[in-house]
Write an enzyme that holds these catalytic residues in place. Sequence first.
Site, PDB file in Angstrom:
ATOM      1  N   ARG A 184       0.829  -1.200   0.000  1.00  0.00           N
ATOM      2  CA  ARG A 184       0.000   0.000   0.000  1.00  0.00           C
ATOM      3  C   ARG A 184       0.870   1.258   0.000  1.00  0.00           C
ATOM      4  NH1 ARG A 184      -3.207  -3.715   2.833  1.00  0.00           N
ATOM      5  NH2 ARG A 184      -5.434  -3.607   2.342  1.00  0.00           N
TER       6      ARG A 184
ATOM      7  N   SER B  90     -19.449  -2.394   1.415  1.00  0.00           N
ATOM      8  CA  SER B  90     -18.720  -1.338   0.718  1.00  0.00           C
ATOM      9  C   SER B  90     -17.830  -1.841  -0.409  1.00  0.00           C
ATOM     10  CB  SER B  90     -17.870  -0.549   1.711  1.00  0.00           C
ATOM     11  OG  SER B  90     -16.839  -1.346   2.254  1.00  0.00           O
TER      12      SER B  90
ATOM     13  N   HIS C 150     -22.182   2.628   5.889  1.00  0.00           N
ATOM     14  CA  HIS C 150     -22.266   3.142   4.519  1.00  0.00           C
ATOM     15  C   HIS C 150     -23.696   3.488   4.137  1.00  0.00           C
ATOM     16  CE1 HIS C 150     -18.065   2.475   3.349  1.00  0.00           C
ATOM     17  NE2 HIS C 150     -18.131   1.414   4.121  1.00  0.00           N
TER      18      HIS C 150
ATOM     19  N   LYS D 185     -18.168   9.027   7.348  1.00  0.00           N
ATOM     20  CA  LYS D 185     -18.444   8.818   5.923  1.00  0.00           C
ATOM     21  C   LYS D 185     -19.430   9.895   5.444  1.00  0.00           C
ATOM     22  CE  LYS D 185     -17.037   3.992   5.873  1.00  0.00           C
ATOM     23  NZ  LYS D 185     -16.208   4.093   7.085  1.00  0.00           N
TER      24      LYS D 185
ATOM     25  N   THR E  23      -8.228  -7.094   1.586  1.00  0.00           N
ATOM     26  CA  THR E  23      -9.513  -6.399   1.657  1.00  0.00           C
ATOM     27  C   THR E  23     -10.554  -7.116   0.804  1.00  0.00           C
ATOM     28  OG1 THR E  23      -8.314  -4.322   1.963  1.00  0.00           O
ATOM     29  CG2 THR E  23     -10.642  -4.170   1.397  1.00  0.00           C
TER      30      THR E  23
END
Length: 406
Positions: free
Chosen positions: A22, A190, A218, A249, A364
């Site tokens: 990352r 998500s 979300h 969010k 993920t």
Amino acid sequence: MTDYTAFFQSRLDALKTEGRYRVFATLERIAGQYPKALYHAPDGSTREVTIWCSNDYLGMGQNPVVLQAMHEALDASGAGAGGTRNISGTTRYHVELEASVADLHNKEAALVFSSGYTANEGALGTLAKLLPDCVIFSDALNHASMIHGMKDSGAEKKIFRHNDLNHLEDLLKATDAKRPKIIAFESVYSMEGDIAPIAEIAALARRYGALTYLDEVHGVGLYGPRGGGVAEERGLMDQIDIIEGTFGKAYGVVGGYIAGKAAIVDAVRSFASTFIFTTSLPPAVLAGARASVEYLKTSSIERQRQRNNVRRFKQRLTNDGLSFLPGESHIVPLIVGEATCCKMLTDVLLSQYNIYVQPINYPTVPKGTERMRLTATAAHSIEDVERFSNILKELWDMNHLVRAVA
């Protein structure tokens, strides 16, 4: 003797080889110009980019009402809370925000945490631990914070296939009817962009005597006439025992919460380590979050603008033949399918088109399903949507041409 530095470096090198390392882009959001931001490149240069992967779905992080509330609280009470909630860290801003959230979800009580992650970790970990011989039924795609909480509880966990009602019922049937049960699931997933069958899960919970724990991070702010989430939009809030949400969010600030029966919320308040032993959120953050929640209880302009942008964006991708997961929600997962390629694609978007998207790779999402998780927000213009759609089509066509030649 162990060479610790060499060991950790070898693990990092492996990540880089697999294309899963990352890299954080250094961004500086420009007040009043979201989704524009300044990108500070590794070479020291700075240029303006457009963000297409933000969770600030409605642009509330730039909303004047929110900013004013934060300024006023900062001027009135200073920077920090001064301690944990138990030791001098409970302010009137905490109390007012918790009342606002309880009202949002039509629940008896609410409890604010420092993040959505700690809310899930603390609530699930505490409730399942307190209930003797509890069994948790967890959707296979639940967030890491929920999984962490379940693990902390020490309770037995049974995983049902994603949104698979038949599998969930089979697991419930096979469990002793006398055992306490919690069904933990999300409203909007998500990374998939789909929405849970909330009514059907709630019906199964009633049939088999289970508590329902719904992660709406979300969904809150975005769905329902007052922003209460998908459960509110579908008239189901009274069928959910515990609703978990976030201010980080759609509400544009930071922090998390749970809402439910007073006794359930008080049990979490009294036993959850992630709540008890952490410094509480500062007044300015709480004031901004409350202003955002209250604003979106009455304003639907931002929600409608975002839905229009999402609809237009999805239609463009469909017309252009790009492969994305066709969920009901506002999230658009554009499948790439290979980690190195996904990283390369997002690098091209940033370097050549000044568009910032973060690649989503394993762990993920499963290997082979690497993707770009794209979000058209209320702050994007129609021109932003059309430009990005055109660029994606250009890159998609170029990729197919390269493959054909190879």
